[in-house]
Design a protein around this motif. Structure first.
Motif, mmCIF file in Angstrom:
data_model
loop_
_atom_site.group_PDB
_atom_site.id
_atom_site.type_symbol
_atom_site.label_atom_id
_atom_site.label_comp_id
_atom_site.label_asym_id
_atom_site.label_seq_id
_atom_site.Cartn_x
_atom_site.Cartn_y
_atom_site.Cartn_z
ATOM 1 N N GLU A 9 0.814 4.085 -2.924
ATOM 2 C CA GLU A 9 0.922 5.622 -2.514
ATOM 3 C C GLU A 9 2.019 6.265 -2.873
ATOM 4 O O GLU A 9 1.763 7.404 -3.264
ATOM 5 N N LYS A 10 3.219 5.876 -2.736
ATOM 6 C CA LYS A 10 4.402 6.786 -3.036
ATOM 7 C C LYS A 10 4.918 6.492 -4.893
ATOM 8 O O LYS A 10 5.721 7.112 -5.297
ATOM 9 N N GLU A 11 3.712 5.936 -5.445
ATOM 10 C CA GLU A 11 3.956 5.467 -6.859
ATOM 11 C C GLU A 11 5.091 5.149 -7.417
ATOM 12 O O GLU A 11 5.623 5.207 -8.252
ATOM 13 N N LYS B 241 2.648 0.956 -9.776
ATOM 14 C CA LYS B 241 1.755 1.781 -10.619
ATOM 15 C C LYS B 241 0.824 0.784 -11.187
ATOM 16 O O LYS B 241 1.475 -0.390 -11.593
ATOM 17 N N ASP C 243 1.075 -1.098 -0.053
ATOM 18 C CA ASP C 243 0.057 -0.009 -0.061
ATOM 19 C C ASP C 243 0.723 1.259 0.053
ATOM 20 O O ASP C 243 0.655 2.248 -0.549
ATOM 21 N N GLU C 244 1.976 1.345 0.918
ATOM 22 C CA GLU C 244 2.684 2.420 0.947
ATOM 23 C C GLU C 244 3.530 2.684 -0.419
ATOM 24 O O GLU C 244 3.675 3.824 -0.991
#
Length: 303
Positions: free
Chosen positions: A298-300, A303, A294-295
């Motif tokens: 979130e930090k792309e 992708k 998930d992190e």
């Protein structure tokens, strides 16, 4: 092109294999259609054994890709559904020695050919300064392999096939690990919160920056990942607080995810499958790797 991620740390026992295999399992569950390649760069073969594969019996491995120019696609074997492995075995322990031996021989051949090629060099050599001789020789000698970049162009035949390529590296910063960092997009640094962790991370970051400057300008430090964490231990909390402060000062990401100390660390490299594949997602150890995913999303990074 695949998203390429490496788990790296000088120190052994920092869950590099556990994290790379469980990240692969978690990615498979999160993206069922994704194709994932695990590149086993550690000669212990624990990535393979996690999937019940005996890499010791395999003829062509990552050693042959690095030193003998065997195509990566020719060594890949299926491990589980959409997860493949480029295996390694104890041959990897000889990468440095064999490279030096072969490079020494090739250098002698190159010098011999240069002496014959450069006009009157043999006659002039007795009156030349060493600097002049080296200048003449350097014009003719071309190194066929770079010690710190043995994977250059070696991923071309698999890059378009996979969505994710995950590297498990050995606990060192010699040819194998350096060559891995020279070709990946992101590096995750797992660390156990114990005495001297900060010093080890500082040393590792220096080497990573050297590889980035020399070979891979786009290499991203995805973050520092605490593993084998016992939140009830004062030392663990103090060390993580210190490293968190260090990461903030250096503007380096420190993951919020904490991979807990668990019996699964003792069984993660035993025959079977990664916990993220066989355990329920709600299990504390398994859930942590989904939090990491998930992190990363979130930090792309993913992708």
């Amino acid at each position: 092109m695949a998203i390429k991620i490496a788990f790296t740390n000088y120190k052994g026992g920092t869950a590099k294999t556990t994290s790379s295999t469980n990240l692969a399992g978690g990615l498979l569950k999160t993206f069922p259609d994704a194709k994932i390649l695990l590149v086993e760069a550690d000669g212990q073969g624990n990535t393979s054994s996690t999937f019940s594969i005996k890499s010791s019996t395999i003829e062509n491995t990552m050693y042959d890709v690095m030193l003998k120019d065997v195509p990566m696609k020719d060594i890949v074997i299926n491990a589980y559904e959409n997860i493949d492995i480029a295996p390694a075995n104890s041959d990897m322990d000889f990468v440095d020695f064999d490279f030096m031996t072969e490079n020494k021989r090739e250098m002698k051949v190159s010098i011999f050919q240069a002496l014959k090629k450069i006009p009157n060099l043999v006659k002039r050599i007795l009156t030349m300064k060493l600097s002049e001789f080296l200048t003449e020789i350097d014009k003719e000698i071309v190194e066929t392999k770079d010690y710190f970049n043995l994977l250059k162009d070696k991923l071309d035949d698999v890059d378009a096939i996979y969505d994710f390529i995950i590297f498990d590296t050995p606990p060192e910063m010699k040819a194998v690990t350096a060559s891995t960092l020279a070709v990946v997009d992101h590096v995750i640094i797992p660390y156990e919160p114990e005495k001297y962790s900060v010093e080890g991370i500082v040393r590792l970051l220096r080497r990573i920056n050297t590889i980035r400057n020399e070979y891979n300008p786009s290499l991203n430090i995805a973050g520092l990942l605490p593993v084998k964490v016992n939140m009830k231990t004062k030392l663990h909390n103090e060390v993580m607080a210190s490293i968190l402060q260090f990461s903030m000062n250096q503007k380096i990401n420190h993951f919020s995810t904490r991979i807990p100390a668990s019996i699964r660390f003792a069984t993660a490299t035993a025959n079977g499958l990664p916990a993220t594949i066989v355990d329920k997602r709600t299990e504390k150890f398994t859930e942590a790797y989904y939090e990491l995913i998930d992190e990363l999303i979130e930090k792309e990074i993913i992708k």
